[in-house]
Design an enzyme around this catalytic site. Structure first.
Site, PDB file in Angstrom:
ATOM      1  CG  HIS A  20      -1.922  -0.927   1.503  1.00 29.00           C
ATOM      2  ND1 HIS A  20      -2.123  -1.790   2.633  1.00 29.00           N
ATOM      3  CD2 HIS A  20      -2.963  -1.414   0.524  1.00 29.00           C
ATOM      4  CE1 HIS A  20      -3.238  -2.563   2.421  1.00 29.00           C
ATOM      5  NE2 HIS A  20      -3.690  -2.199   1.145  1.00 29.00           N
ATOM      6  CE  LYS A  44     -21.557  -8.115   9.376  1.00 25.30           C
ATOM      7  NZ  LYS A  44     -21.261  -7.434   8.111  1.00 25.30           N
ATOM      8  NE  ARG A  93      -3.137  -7.402  -4.498  1.00 25.32           N
ATOM      9  CZ  ARG A  93      -3.926  -7.344  -3.420  1.00 25.32           C
ATOM     10  NH1 ARG A  93      -3.514  -7.912  -2.102  1.00 25.32           N
ATOM     11  NH2 ARG A  93      -5.172  -7.423  -3.374  1.00 25.32           N
ATOM     12  CB  SER A 131      -4.592  -6.481   4.860  1.00 20.19           C
ATOM     13  OG  SER A 131      -3.879  -4.996   4.159  1.00 20.19           O
TER      14      SER A 131
HETATM   15  N1  LIG Z   1       0.448  -5.714  -2.262  1.00 13.94           N
HETATM   16  C1  LIG Z   1       0.006  -4.625  -2.871  1.00 13.94           C
HETATM   17  N2  LIG Z   1       0.446  -3.946  -3.900  1.00 13.94           N
HETATM   18  C2  LIG Z   1      -0.154  -2.875  -4.515  1.00 13.94           C
HETATM   19  N3  LIG Z   1      -1.513  -2.473  -4.368  1.00 13.94           N
HETATM   20  C3  LIG Z   1      -2.014  -3.295  -3.399  1.00 13.94           C
HETATM   21  C4  LIG Z   1      -1.440  -4.295  -2.690  1.00 13.94           C
HETATM   22  N4  LIG Z   1      -2.125  -4.727  -1.763  1.00 13.94           N
HETATM   23  C5  LIG Z   1      -3.628  -4.252  -2.018  1.00 13.94           C
HETATM   24  N5  LIG Z   1      -3.152  -3.267  -2.876  1.00 13.94           N
HETATM   25  C6  LIG Z   1      -4.096  -2.281  -3.521  1.00 13.94           C
HETATM   26  O1  LIG Z   1      -4.370  -1.397  -2.562  1.00 13.94           O
HETATM   27  C7  LIG Z   1      -6.066  -1.173  -2.473  1.00 13.94           C
HETATM   28  C8  LIG Z   1      -6.440  -1.042  -1.191  1.00 13.94           C
HETATM   29  O2  LIG Z   1      -6.352  -2.787  -0.830  1.00 13.94           O
HETATM   30  P1  LIG Z   1      -7.351  -3.365   0.418  1.00 13.94           P
HETATM   31  O3  LIG Z   1      -6.824  -2.456   1.494  1.00 13.94           O
HETATM   32  O4  LIG Z   1      -7.183  -4.799   0.235  1.00 13.94           O
HETATM   33  O5  LIG Z   1      -8.425  -2.792   0.202  1.00 13.94           O
HETATM   34  P2  LIG Z   1      -9.898  -3.348  -0.780  1.00 13.94           P
HETATM   35  O6  LIG Z   1     -10.733  -3.849   0.108  1.00 13.94           O
HETATM   36  O7  LIG Z   1     -10.393  -2.132  -1.198  1.00 13.94           O
HETATM   37  O8  LIG Z   1      -9.410  -4.411  -1.365  1.00 13.94           O
HETATM   38  C9  LIG Z   1      -6.514  -1.820  -3.624  1.00 13.94           C
HETATM   39  O9  LIG Z   1      -6.426  -1.206  -4.990  1.00 13.94           O
HETATM   40  C10 LIG Z   1      -5.560  -3.103  -3.478  1.00 13.94           C
HETATM   41  O10 LIG Z   1      -5.512  -3.587  -4.909  1.00 13.94           O
HETATM   42 MG   LIG Z   2      -8.204  -5.986  -1.025  1.00  5.55          MG
END
Ligand SMILES: Nc1ncnc2c1ncn2[C@@H]1O[C@H](COP(=O)(O)OP(=O)(O)O)[C@@H](O)[C@H]1O
Ligand SMILES: [Mg+2]
Length: 171
Positions: A20, A44, A93, A131
């Site tokens: 992120h 939740k 990704r 995450s």
């Molecule tokens: N390892 C990563 N590298 C690049 N972008 C990522 C990575 N992990 C998540 N993202 C991107 O960050 C954004 C937020 O991800 P995330 O926290 O999982 O929320 P969401 O619930 O919207 O998927 C999304 O666009 C996701 O594709």
């Molecule tokens: Mg996600």
């Protein structure tokens, strides 16, 4: 003068990891302002509250000018209207992200035709990072060095201690 280009990087960020952060650092130079927007709709199922997730992100973006973090719930396009933002930034990704991201981009455009979605690709070493994996590896005792920031690690440890208090067997 043109209106400032404000981009929103929305997500769950439960918690923020270095994939992120890589996307945030890549998009900051591209726009006048970047708002990292923490979605609270499905709180939740989340390990961290929106306020906790915002706090973790805030500590990591402290040194980035023109970047701030906000929590929001409801429709992203409504949040963007309130902030005067037109650009959604998402991280891509792998092929597995594509279908969902494509649907979201088209739906958001349908909801507000002025909104554009741009996709950024992280440094290759973060391609596999999520995450969900961060939480799994942490609670199984794995090493997250280089994958999450110090504040996220600290908060994960606190969650672990809280869980032990509730269930002393480590439940
Ligand atoms: N390892 C990563 N590298 C690049 N972008 C990522 C990575 N992990 C998540 N993202 C991107 O960050 C954004 C937020 O991800 P995330 O926290 O999982 O929320 P969401 O619930 O919207 O998927 C999304 O666009 C996701 O594709
Ligand atoms: Mg996600």
């Amino acid at each position: 003068m043109n209106a400032p280009q404000i981009a929103v990087y929305p997500g769950s960020f439960d918690p923020l990891h270095n994939g992120h952060l890589d996307i945030i650092k890549r998009c900051c130079p591209l726009f006048d302002e970047v708002i990292v927007a923490v979605l609270g709709n499905q709180t939740k199922d989340a390990l961290f509250s929106v306020a906790e997730r915002v706090g973790i992100i805030r500590s990591e973006i402290d040194d980035l000018e023109a970047c701030r973090v906000e929590g929001f719930s409801g429709l992203l396009v409504d949040f963007m209207d309130r902030e005067g933002a037109r650009i959604i930034v998402r991280g891509l990704r792998a092929v597995s992200d594509f279908e969902y991201e494509f649907q979201m981009a088209l739906m958001n455009r349908r909801l507000n035709s002025r909104v554009e979605t741009v996709f950024l690709v992280p440094k290759d070493e973060y391609i596999y990072l999520s995450s969900r994996l961060v939480k799994e590896v942490y609670f199984l005792g794995g090493d997250l060095e280089g994958l999450v920031g110090a504040t996220a690690l600290e908060r994960l440890a606190k969650k672990g201690q809280e869980a032990e208090k509730v269930d002393p067997r480590g439940g």
